[in-house]
Scaffold this motif. Structure first.
Motif, PDB file in Angstrom:
ATOM      1  N   ARG A  90       0.843  -1.191   0.000  1.00 15.15           N
ATOM      2  CA  ARG A  90       0.000   0.000   0.000  1.00 15.15           C
ATOM      3  C   ARG A  90       0.875   1.237   0.000  1.00 15.15           C
ATOM      4  O   ARG A  90       1.875   1.295   0.701  1.00 15.15           O
ATOM      5  CB  ARG A  90      -0.903  -0.011   1.231  1.00 15.15           C
ATOM      6  N   ARG A  91       0.477   2.215  -0.789  1.00 15.12           N
ATOM      7  CA  ARG A  91       1.274   3.425  -0.914  1.00 15.12           C
ATOM      8  C   ARG A  91       0.332   4.625  -0.882  1.00 15.12           C
ATOM      9  O   ARG A  91      -0.598   4.678  -1.669  1.00 15.12           O
ATOM     10  CB  ARG A  91       1.916   3.402  -2.277  1.00 15.12           C
ATOM     11  N   GLU A 109       9.281  -1.424  -4.180  1.00 13.74           N
ATOM     12  CA  GLU A 109       8.709  -0.687  -3.065  1.00 13.74           C
ATOM     13  C   GLU A 109       9.263   0.732  -2.955  1.00 13.74           C
ATOM     14  O   GLU A 109       8.621   1.607  -2.390  1.00 13.74           O
ATOM     15  CB  GLU A 109       8.945  -1.463  -1.761  1.00 13.74           C
ATOM     16  N   ASP A 110      10.430   0.957  -3.506  1.00 12.50           N
ATOM     17  CA  ASP A 110      11.069   2.261  -3.322  1.00 12.50           C
ATOM     18  C   ASP A 110      10.811   3.222  -4.474  1.00 12.50           C
ATOM     19  O   ASP A 110      11.014   4.427  -4.346  1.00 12.50           O
ATOM     20  CB  ASP A 110      12.581   2.079  -3.169  1.00 12.50           C
ATOM     21  N   GLU A 162       8.964   5.559  -7.349  1.00  9.36           N
ATOM     22  CA  GLU A 162       7.815   6.454  -7.355  1.00  9.36           C
ATOM     23  C   GLU A 162       6.709   5.816  -8.221  1.00  9.36           C
ATOM     24  O   GLU A 162       6.957   5.431  -9.358  1.00  9.36           O
ATOM     25  CB  GLU A 162       8.267   7.784  -7.961  1.00  9.36           C
ATOM     26  N   PRO A 163       5.487   5.679  -7.689  1.00 11.50           N
ATOM     27  CA  PRO A 163       4.416   5.066  -8.491  1.00 11.50           C
ATOM     28  C   PRO A 163       4.115   5.919  -9.726  1.00 11.50           C
ATOM     29  O   PRO A 163       4.218   7.151  -9.668  1.00 11.50           O
ATOM     30  CB  PRO A 163       3.212   5.070  -7.544  1.00 11.50           C
TER      31      PRO A 163
END
Length: 690
Positions: free
Chosen positions: A3-4, A302-303, A305-306
RNA sequence: GCCCGGAUGGCGGAAUUGGCAGACGCGAUGGAUUCAAAAUCCAUUGUCCGAAAGGGCGUGUGGGUUCAAGUCCCACUCCGGGCACCA
C-alpha cells in the motif's frame, strides 16, 4: 502487493453537503432514495471538544491539544480515556519516551517503550486492508504513554491509538465514554479502563453501555438534566472556557477524482519545474488521450515512485508552452478522471449536441430544464436503477450545483423526477455445501430441485455472477419478438417493484397482440376488417373509459394497468359481431403505440395513414361519455355486502337511503330488525347498521 | 446491528381520499370447432358448506380504532435491497 499513499486530486463535495441535503426537498424522488442520500451524507450534530496534553507539544512547539468530535457532549464527565486513529498527525508527538509508572501490561502491547508499541501497532494496521479492518471487530490498540486533561473536571485520562477510530471521520480522534458507547465499553472492558455512567439507565437495565434516554448523573452541574438539555448546557460551558463549540460533521468524504488508469479524461493540469500545478488555457483543451500500445503500468519496486499508465506516453508527458511567463517545459498530470466525470453531466449535452461554444446553448438549456422556475426545474423524468442512489445521483447533483453556482445552468438540481425501475430478480440454487450452482442447469420435478443429480434448495435474489442466476431476454426475443418482450415486461407488475424473471406467462402478451391484430385484420387475406360505421353506444362508452384510464395510468407510469385496460377494450371488440368501427381501431392503435411500436406502426399504415404513428396524438376521452345515467350501488348491512341496486346517477342521499331500505333482498335479511343508522356514501355505497 | 421496501387465489399481479377484495393475464377444468391435434372461440375457476338459492371464512401473525380496514394505529414474523467500528 504493498500500500502506498498517493497525492491525488479531490473534489470538495463536502462543502456542498448541507445543500445536497436541503435541496432533496425540491425533488420528486422516492423517500427511500432520499433516505439513502441522507444516510450517505450522514449529517450529525455535536460538538468539538479540545483536550490538552500537557506533556506533549504540537508541530509549532505549543502544548498539544487533541480535538475530538462527539455527538454526545453531555457525556463528557464520563470520558475515561481517549483514542486517536493510528494515522493521526499527532501520534508521534503523543508517544511518550517511557511507560509511565503503573502502566498496565495489557496497554503496552508487550513492547518495552511506547515508541516501539506505537510503531508495531501502526505497521500492523497499515498491512491490513480496509476490509480486514472492518471485519475484525475485536478491539485492539496500544497506550501512547501520554495523558490528556478532561476540560470539565481536570481528570487525567490515558490516550490510546486504536484502529476502531477512523482517520476519515470527524477529527480522527475521540473521547471515549464507555458508559454510553458500546464500542468504548468493549474497549474499556478489554483494557481494564474505568467506566463512569453519566446517564441514569432504567432500573431493569442490566446491559453494558446505555445509549438510551435518561437523566444525567456523575456530571457536576449537568446532573438531573435530560440529554438534549445537557448537550446545550455543556456546549455553552465549553464555549465559555474556550474548550470547544457546537458543530456539525458529515460522513460524506471529499471525492477522490483521480485514477491511475489509461481510459479516462486526462486532467488538464501541468506542473512547473518546482512542482507547482498550473491549469492549461482553453486553447489547449480538451486534452486528448495519447495513443498507447501498451498501457500496463511499469513494474515497480517498493522504493520507486508510483506512475500511472500515461507515464509510458513518451513525447506526451511533457510539453512546452507559454503560460504567461515565457516558454517553459511542463510535466503533464498523468492521472485520468473517473468514469463519473462524464456521467455527471452527460444529460446536458442532449439539450444541445451541436454547440461548439458551450456545453449547451443557454436559451435551450433554460427551455428544456425548466429554468423559468429554477426550484421546480430539471430533467422531467429520469429512469434508472436504484444502484445509482448514492454515487451517480449524488455526484451528479453536486456537479450540477457547481455549474449552477458558476452560472452555466439555470436550475439547482439536475433531475426533477426520478423513478427507479425494480430489479428483475431470479431464482438461485444452493447445494448442501452452501455453494451456489448454475441456475440454468437446475431441473425441477414436483417442486423439488436438482443439479447434477443432487438435491438443491431454491433462493431468490438479484441476478448476477455471485448467485449464478443470470438470464438474458434473448430467448424470449427470438421466440416472441421485441414487441411481445416489451409488452410482457411492462405487464409483469409495477415498474418500481422487484420481481422474478418468470417466462411462463409471456404467451398471454403474445395472445393480446394477436387478438388485437385479428380484430383489425383478416388473417387469411391480410385485408382490414375495419369499417367506417357508427360505434354502438356501449362500445363507445367502453372506448372512452379506456382512453381516460390509460391516460391516467400512463402518466403514473403504471403500464401494467394500462395494458389491462387495453385488454378489456380489445375483449369487447372480440365479442363484437361484424367489423370494427374505424374510430375504435384508430384510438386503439394510438394507445398501443408507446407499448408495442412495431405492431402499432404496421397497423397504423394498414389503417391508411401515411406518416408514422409516433407523430399521432394520444386519443382524448369525451367527459360526457364517462358518466352513466344509472349506476349500481352495493348495499351493506353492518359492513357485509347483502344486495345491489340500480339507481339514477344523480340520486340524492335520502332517495338512495329509501331505495336501499326498500330493496326486497334487504327487507328479507333485516327481517324486521330495528335500523339504528344508515350511512350513505353518495355514488359509492349504502351501509345499514341494524 | 442500523436504515429503506415488501408480503393479497395454484402463479404474476389489481384495488384515488378507509367504502363491492381478487381487475387483467398465466395455469386449470368443461364445452364448441376438427377425422384428430395445434391454434381459435365460449363458459367456470379464492376457499369451505350447499343440488341450488344462499351462507361461513378470507389480503404474513397477534391485538386495536371504525358503521366499514388489504388500506389507519400498536406489537411481531418472514423475504428483498442498502449501509455498517461514522464517535
Amino acid at each position: 502487493m504493498f500500500r502506498r499513499p498517493l497525492k491525488q486530486w479531490m473534489m470538495r463535495i463536502t462543502s456542498y453537503a448541507e445543500r445536497l441535503l436541503d435541496d432533496l426537498d425540491l425533488l420528486d424522488w422516492t423517500d427511500s432514495i432520499k433516505t439513502m442520500q441522507r444516510n450517505w451524507i450522514g449529517r450529525s450534530e455535536g460538538a468539538h471538544v479540545e483536550f490538552r496534553v500537557p506533556t506533549a507539544t504540537n508541530a509549532d512547539g505549543e502544548v498539544a491539544t487533541i480535538s475530538v468530535f462527539t455527538t454526545r457532549p453531555d457525556t463528557l464527565f464520563g470520558a475515561t480515556y481517549m483514542v486517536v486513529a493510528p494515522e493521526h498527525d499527532l501520534v508521534d508527538n503523543l508517544t511518550a519516551a517511557a511507560w509511565p509508572e503503573g502502566t498496565r501490561d495489557a496497554w503496552t502491547g508487550g513492547a518495552a517503550t511506547p515508541a516501539e508499541a506505537v510503531e508495531a501497532y501502526r505497521r500492523r494496521t497499515a498491512q491490513m486492508s480496509d476490509l480486514e479492518r472492518q471485519e475484525n471487530k475485536d478491539k485492539t490498540g496500544v497506550f501512547t504513554g501520554s495523558f490528556a486533561v478532561n476540560p470539565v473536571n481536570d481528570e487525567s485520562i490515558p490516550v490510546f491509538i486504536a484502529d476502531y477510530v477512523l482517520m476519515g471521520y470527524g477529527t480522527g480522534a475521540i473521547m471515549a465514554v464507555p458508559g454510553q458507547d458500546e464500542r468504548d465499553w468493549d474497549f474499556a472492558t478489554k483494557f481494564d479502563i474505568d467506566i463512569i455512567r453519566t446517564v441514569q439507565p432504567p432500573e431493569d437495565f442490566d446491559g453494558g453501555a446505555y445509549i438510551g434516554a435518561g437523566a444525567a448523573i456523575n456530571s457536576g452541574f449537568l446532573d438531573g438534566m435530560e440529554i438534549d438539555e445537557a448537550k446545550a448546557a455543556i456546549i455553552e460551558h465549553l464555549i465559555e472556557i474556550g474548550a470547544g463549540e457546537g458543530t456539525v460533521t458529515t460522513k460524506l468524504r471529499d471525492w477522490l477524482f483521480a485514477r491511475q488508469r489509461y481510459w479516462g479524461e486526462p486532467i488538464p493540469i501541468v506542473f512547473d519545474e518546482d512542482g507547482n500545478a498550473r491549469s492549461l488555457p482553453d486553447s489547449e483543451l480538451p486534452v486528448n488521450l495519447p495513443d498507447l500500445i501498451d498501457w500496463a503500468p511499469r513494474k515497480l519496486d517498493e522504493d520507486s515512485e508510483p506512475e500511472p499508465p500515461l507515464g509510458r506516453a513518451d513525447g506526451w508527458t511533457t510539453l512546452e508552452i507559454d503560460l504567461g511567463d515565457g516558454l517553459k517545459t511542463y510535466k503533464r498530470d498523468l492521472n485520468t478522471m473517473p468514469q463519473w466525470a462524464g456521467s455527471c453531466w452527460y444529460y446536458m449535452r442532449y439539450i444541445d449536441p451541436v454547440s461548439t461554444e458551450a456545453m449547451a446553448d443557454p436559451v435551450s438549456e433554460k427551455y428544456w430544464m425548466g429554468g423559468d422556475d429554477p426550484n421546480n426545474g430539471g430533467v422531467d423524468l429520469y429512469v434508472g436503477g436504484v444502484e445509482h442512489a448514492v454515487l451517480h445521483l449524488l455526484y451528479s447533483r453536486f456537479w450540477h450545483k457547481v455549474l449552477y453556482d458558476l452560472g452555466h445552468v439555470s436550475t439547482p438540481e439536475p433531475f426533477k423526477r426520478l423513478i427507479n425501475q425494480g430489479y428483475i430478480q431470479a431464482y438461485a440454487f444452493v447445494d448442501d455445501r452452501g455453494m451456489y450452482v448454475e441456475a440454468s442447469d437446475v431441473t425441477e420435478t414436483d417442486g423439488r430441485y436438482e443439479y447434477e443429480g443432487e438435491s438443491v434448495t431454491r433462493e431468490y435474489g438479484k441476478m448476477g455472477k455471485s448467485l449464478k442466476n443470470s438470464v438474458t431476454p434473448d430467448d424470449m426475443y427470438r421466440d416472441y419478438g421485441a414487441d411481445t418482450l416489451r409488452l410482457y415486461e411492462m405487464f409483469m407488475g409495477p415498474i418500481d417493484q422487484d420481481r422474478p424473471w418468470e417466462t411462463k406467462s409471456v404467451v398471454g402478451s403474445q395472445r393480446l397482440l394477436q387478438r388485437i391484430w385479428r380484430n383489425l385484420v383478416d388473417e387469411t387475406t391480410g385485408d382490414l376488417t375495419v369499417a367506417d360505421i357508427a360505434v354502438p353506444d356501449s362500445l363507445n362508452r367502453a372506448l372512452h373509459r379506456t382512453i381516460d384510464a390509460v391516460r391516467t395510468d400512463m402518466d403514473a407510469l403504471s403500464f401494467n394497468t394500462s395494458i389491462a385496460r387495453i385488454t378489456e377494450l380489445n375483449n369487447e371488440l372480440t365479442k363484437l359481431e361484424g367489423p370494427t368501427p374505424t374510430v375504435v381501431a384508430d384510438a386503439l392503435v394510438r394507445m398501443i403505440s408507446p407499448l408495442v411500436p412495431h405492431v402499432a406502426e404496421e397497423l397504423w399504415h394498414k389503417l391508411g395513414n401515411e406518416t408514422s404513428v409516433v407523430y399521432a396524438d394520444f386519443p382524448t376521452a369525451d367527459p360526457a361519455l364517462l358518466v352513466d345515467d344509472e349506476i349500481e350501488i352495493p348495499i351493506q348491512i353492518k359492513g357485509k355486502l347483502r344486495s345491489k341496486i340500480m339507481v339514477p346517477a344523480d340520486i340524492d342521499d335520502a332517495s338512495l337511503e329509501a331505495a336501499a331500505l326498500a330493496d326486497p333482498r334487504i327487507v328479507e335479511v333485516l327481517d324486521g330488525a330495528e335500523v339504528r343508522k344508515v350511512i350513505v356514501i353518495p355514488g359509492k355505497l349504502v351501509n345499514i347498521v341494524a
